[in-house]
Design a protein around this motif. Structure first.
Motif, PDB file in Angstrom:
ATOM      1  N   ASP A   1       0.833  -1.197   0.000  1.00  0.00           N
ATOM      2  CA  ASP A   1       0.000   0.000   0.000  1.00  0.00           C
ATOM      3  C   ASP A   1       0.877   1.260   0.000  1.00  0.00           C
ATOM      4  OD1 ASP A   1      -1.754   2.071   0.580  1.00  0.00           O
ATOM      5  OD2 ASP A   1      -2.722   1.087   2.265  1.00  0.00           O
TER       6      ASP A   1
ATOM      7  N   GLU B   1      -4.298  -3.631   5.603  1.00  0.00           N
ATOM      8  CA  GLU B   1      -4.450  -2.802   4.391  1.00  0.00           C
ATOM      9  C   GLU B   1      -4.889  -3.671   3.199  1.00  0.00           C
ATOM     10  OE1 GLU B   1      -4.361   0.490   4.720  1.00  0.00           O
ATOM     11  OE2 GLU B   1      -2.543   1.183   5.761  1.00  0.00           O
TER      12      GLU B   1
ATOM     13  N   LYS C   1      -8.473  -3.958   3.735  1.00  0.00           N
ATOM     14  CA  LYS C   1      -9.062  -2.643   3.405  1.00  0.00           C
ATOM     15  C   LYS C   1      -9.323  -2.538   1.905  1.00  0.00           C
ATOM     16  CE  LYS C   1      -6.532   0.887   2.406  1.00  0.00           C
ATOM     17  NZ  LYS C   1      -5.467   1.907   2.501  1.00  0.00           N
TER      18      LYS C   1
ATOM     19  N   HIS D   1      -8.999   5.088   8.726  1.00  0.00           N
ATOM     20  CA  HIS D   1      -7.827   5.868   9.105  1.00  0.00           C
ATOM     21  C   HIS D   1      -8.130   7.061  10.012  1.00  0.00           C
ATOM     22  CE1 HIS D   1      -5.885   3.339   6.172  1.00  0.00           C
ATOM     23  NE2 HIS D   1      -4.715   3.900   6.390  1.00  0.00           N
TER      24      HIS D   1
ATOM     25  N   HIS E   1       0.563   0.751  12.679  1.00  0.00           N
ATOM     26  CA  HIS E   1      -0.420   1.353  11.778  1.00  0.00           C
ATOM     27  C   HIS E   1      -1.526   0.371  11.350  1.00  0.00           C
ATOM     28  CE1 HIS E   1      -2.013   4.080   8.770  1.00  0.00           C
ATOM     29  NE2 HIS E   1      -1.871   3.146   7.839  1.00  0.00           N
TER      30      HIS E   1
ATOM     31  N   VAL F   1      -5.548   0.730  11.988  1.00  0.00           N
ATOM     32  CA  VAL F   1      -6.482   0.780  10.845  1.00  0.00           C
ATOM     33  C   VAL F   1      -7.537  -0.327  10.978  1.00  0.00           C
ATOM     34  CG1 VAL F   1      -6.642   0.436   8.333  1.00  0.00           C
ATOM     35  CG2 VAL F   1      -4.877   1.935   9.275  1.00  0.00           C
TER      36      VAL F   1
END
Ligand SMILES: NC(=O)c1ccc[n+]([C@@H]2O[C@H](COP(=O)([O-])OP(=O)(O)OC[C@H]3O[C@@H](n4cnc5c(N)ncnc54)[C@H](O)[C@@H]3O)[C@@H](O)[C@H]2O)c1
Ligand SMILES: O=C(O)C(=O)C[C@@H](O)[C@H](O)[C@H](O)COP(=O)(O)O
Ligand SMILES: [Zn+2]
Length: 367
Positions: free
Chosen positions: A138, A186, A189, A249, A266, A270
């Protein structure tokens, strides 16, 4: 080796993905006009360097490249203006000029910091992303580069597209488990914002994916990069639609800054943030409760061994205040990316503060 293109007209660049492709780096640089007459400056961190720095240096130097490097401390705490200054000083001392090219060898931290350094060094030099984490499928794509400010994540940064993303997936073999799980946040996501089919596929193959098994892991990275590059190609500088990449986020960044970029990494922040977004969407009636979107979100994240609950020590009022520093905030109003269903999201403004506070309270009860 697989190849994708981030289509940005004169700023277009390839994403090369393959297992054990490091030896091909010199010829791929050459194809992008980065020849041996240009000095290379590698930015990496002190956990990546012992595994890969000498390997990359040997490959490049054996083909005639002149390389210098700078090693930053590993982890989110390196994304600071102070580190930016240190990297810049090191590049200046090593004699980098405006034709030099920076190489970011590492995860998202090195990519964001090294990329921002390239964006500002002598008003901007080219750079190459060499991702070594799963999450960096990402961060290496799309040109957002930044450092953090105590008040908020990525508050000082730029859009500076790389000239090439060169992803040797063999590097994932040395990644700690916690970082593998975080990387899947991610990946999931990208499924949640774009494709129910991809989300179902991730769900089905979770075990193989967690074991980094071929061809599943390469397919997941390929699909994640493809979704990201399509969104970025449509809206390079987040005038509108690119904000969908920000699912989870607004909540996540608030958790990261409130915990001083320490406790939660992170991807974990998330993951919890995406659960929050799904609960908020149900609460305001954007998504029908009968679709089970929040439960599905929780289930898939738990399958990838990610946290889904807001820790007790986060105060909802402090969270709300921190969320108001989000870069999507407009005219003092929070802007959220919320699911409409699995695989589709909407950008929503004007949600009342008390709805957010109530959602945060429910988020503490998720299990
Ligand atoms: N620019 C963007 O579009 C974007 C997108 C997503 C995330 N991000 C940013 O990316 C950062 C998170 O990136 P990350 O999760 O890659 O974290 P990271 O760069 O801190 O890497 C995670 C940890 O793994 C270590 N590591 C990296 N590669 C390794 C390897 N192959 N073997 C062993 N250890 C290795 C690192 O030293 C570090 O300790 C955050 O700052 C986030 O804001 C940016
Ligand atoms: O590329 C994007 O756009 C994203 O939002 C990707 C995010 O995963 C990433 O964490 C990004 O750095 C967040 O950007 P920010 O503008 O909210 O700081
Ligand atoms: Zn992110």
């Amino acid at each position: 080796m697989e190849q994708l293109l981030v289509d940005l007209k004169e700023r277009s660049y390839p994403i090369l993905i393959g297992n054990g492709i490091f030896p091909l780096l010199p010829e791929e640089l050459e194809k992008r006009g980065i020849s041996t007459d240009r000095k290379l400056f590698i930015v990496t961190d002190d956990r990546v360097a012992p595994h890969y720095l000498n390997k990359v240096l040997d490959i490049l130097q054996s083909k005639g490249y002149s390389c210098s490097y700078h090693i930053v401390p590993a982890g989110e705490k390196a994304k600071t203006l102070a580190q930016l200054e240190e990297v810049t000083t090191s590049a200046l001392k090593a004699g980098m000029d405006r034709k030099s090219v920076f190489l970011a060898l590492g995860g998202g931290v090195v990519g964001d910091l090294g990329g921002f350094c390239a964006a500002t060094y002598m008003r901007g030099v080219p750079f190459v992303q060499i991702p070594t984490t799963l999450l960096a499928h990402d961060s290496s794509v799309g040109g957002k580069v930044a450092v953090n400010h105590p008040v908020g994540k990525n508050m000082i940064g730029a859009f500076h597209q790389p000239s090439l993303v060169f992803y040797d997936t063999e590097t994932l073999q040395t990644l700690p488990s916690r970082e593998i799980y975080a990387g899947f946040a991610e990946v999931v996501k990208h499924g949640l914002i774009w494709s129910k089919e991809f989300t179902d596929w991730l769900d089905k193959h979770a075990e193989n994916l967690l074991n980094l098994q071929s061809p599943y892991i390469e397919q997941a990275i390929h699909q994640g990069c493809l979704i990201k590059s399509q969104v970025v190609s449509e809206d390079e500088t987040e005038k509108g639609r690119r904000a969908i990449l920000n699912l989870g986020h607004t909540f996540g960044h608030a958790m990261e800054s409130l915990s001083h970029y320490g406790q939660l990494i992170h991807g974990e922040a998330v993951a919890i943030g995406m659960v929050a977004a799904s609960l908020l969407a149900e609460r305001i009636g954007l998504v029908d409760n009968s679709l089970g979107v929040s439960q599905r979100t929780i289930d898939i994240l738990k399958k990838f061994k990610l946290p889904v609950r807001l820790a007790d020590h986060f105060d909802p009022m402090e969270m709300l205040a921190a969320m108001k520093h989000d870069k999507k905030t407009s005219g003092g109003q929070l802007v959220f990316v919320l699911p409409k269903n699995i695989g589709s999201v909407e950008i929503v403004k004007g949600i009342a503060d008390d709805q957010v506070i109530e959602t945060l309270k429910i988020l503490k009860e998720v299990n």
